[in-house]
Design a protein around this motif. Structure first.
Motif, PDB file in Angstrom:
ATOM      1  N   GLN A  54       0.832  -1.220   0.000  1.00  0.00           N
ATOM      2  CA  GLN A  54       0.000   0.000   0.000  1.00  0.00           C
ATOM      3  C   GLN A  54       0.861   1.263   0.000  1.00  0.00           C
ATOM      4  N   HIS A  55       1.968   1.236   0.750  1.00  0.00           N
ATOM      5  CA  HIS A  55       2.870   2.402   0.777  1.00  0.00           C
ATOM      6  C   HIS A  55       3.521   2.593  -0.590  1.00  0.00           C
ATOM      7  N   TYR A  64       0.990   4.113  -2.880  1.00  0.00           N
ATOM      8  CA  TYR A  64       0.755   5.523  -2.515  1.00  0.00           C
ATOM      9  C   TYR A  64       1.877   6.421  -3.048  1.00  0.00           C
ATOM     10  N   ARG A 115      -6.943   8.296  -5.307  1.00  0.00           N
ATOM     11  CA  ARG A 115      -6.054   9.158  -4.517  1.00  0.00           C
ATOM     12  C   ARG A 115      -6.718   9.537  -3.197  1.00  0.00           C
ATOM     13  N   HIS A 126      -6.749   6.470  -0.905  1.00  0.00           N
ATOM     14  CA  HIS A 126      -5.424   6.240  -0.305  1.00  0.00           C
ATOM     15  C   HIS A 126      -5.101   7.308   0.744  1.00  0.00           C
ATOM     16  N   ASP A 185      -5.760  -2.364  -3.451  1.00  0.00           N
ATOM     17  CA  ASP A 185      -6.226  -0.977  -3.580  1.00  0.00           C
ATOM     18  C   ASP A 185      -7.738  -0.900  -3.594  1.00  0.00           C
ATOM     19  N   LEU A 223      -9.453  -0.229  -0.317  1.00  0.00           N
ATOM     20  CA  LEU A 223      -9.449   1.165   0.144  1.00  0.00           C
ATOM     21  C   LEU A 223     -10.582   1.943  -0.518  1.00  0.00           C
TER      22      LEU A 223
END
Ligand code: CTP
Ligand code: MG
Length: 231
Positions: free
Chosen positions: A85-86, A89, A174, A177, A190, A193
């Motif tokens: 996830q990082h 991002y 965006r 996240h 993703d 999220l």
């Protein structure tokens, strides 16, 4: 409307146990990541590619993958983070040229068997609905268990295996996240999220060949798929 690919390839490949990052394992003399990038390079719908790599490997990735195989659509190689996830991002933040209604296809660097047709279908669904996940129906019955005891058997016809690409309007993914980061939520994909924003996530038909190369036997499967495609 522009369509960007965001390809996280900054993992450690722990489950592969190969001693180095699995995205550079060779299939037919080329790294897995090069097979994946080729599909995006050759897909007419893709305008630009953002690649995420471990920070220490960015020069190698740039020279021995991007330049060596001529992936001219790659706009930047961005450093990854501790979790997938990082890494995604970081990649999203690097697509500075993207407007809210542009589309982004997020795709694992280690899924080399994705097809141009799947990319096209995912981009179309993201444009129409805001977000989608490429998925296939589960073949086995899935059990939910705790401490070795089965607690539930969800109906199989409702179960799907999430693949990538997962495609979204840039502004929406965006925001999703940003919210997850602010709230300290960590998901394994993703789409999760996006879902927790309360937005409907559409399914797009994937392919059983679109495997994520994860454990050693997946390399045998991958070679079998390549052999079969050639004959
Ligand atoms: N990934 C990433 N950054 C991370 C972790 C994963 O960019 N911190 C990428 C991987 O490189 C891969 C994709 O996300 O392309 C899917 O992740 P996974 O299959 O879990 O790969 P690894 O994390 O490398 O493998 P493992 O979980 O077995 O260590
Ligand atoms: Mg992982």
């Amino acid at each position: 409307k522009k369509i960007y690919a965001l390809i996280p390839a900054a993992g450690m490949g722990k489950r592969m146990g190969a001693g180095h990052n699995k995205q550079y394992l060779q299939l037919e003399g080329r790294p897995i990541l090069a097979h994946t990038l080729k599909v995006f390079q050759e897909a007419p719908c893709i305008d630009g590619i953002y690649l995420v790599s471990p920070e220490a490997e960015i020069p190698f990735c740039q020279k021995d993958v991007v330049e060596r195989y001529g992936f001219s659509k790659v706009r930047a190689v961005v450093p990854g983070g501790a979790e997938r996830q990082h890494s995604v991002y970081n990649g999203l933040c690097a697509i500075e040229e993207a407007g809210p209604d542009d589309l982004v296809l997020i795709h694992d660097g280690v899924r080399p068997f994705v097809t141009g047709a799947i990319l096209e279908a995912a981009a179309q669904a993201a444009d129409r609905f805001g977000g989608c996940v490429v998925a296939v129906p589960v073949k086995d019955t899935v059990k939910v268990a705790r401490d070795g005891i089965v607690t539930a058997t969800p109906p199989r016809e409702e179960l799907w295996l999430a693949q990538t690409p997962q495609a979204f309007r840039y502004g929406m993914i965006r925001a999703a996240h940003d919210a997850a980061a602010a709230q300290g939520f960590l998901g394994t994909d993703d789409a999760s999220l996006f879902e927790r924003q309360g937005w409907p996530l559409h399914l797009v038909a994937g392919d059983y060949r679109n495997i994520k190369i994860t454990t050693p036997e997946d390399m045998i499967l991958a070679q079998a798929f390549l052999d079969h495609a050639q004959h």
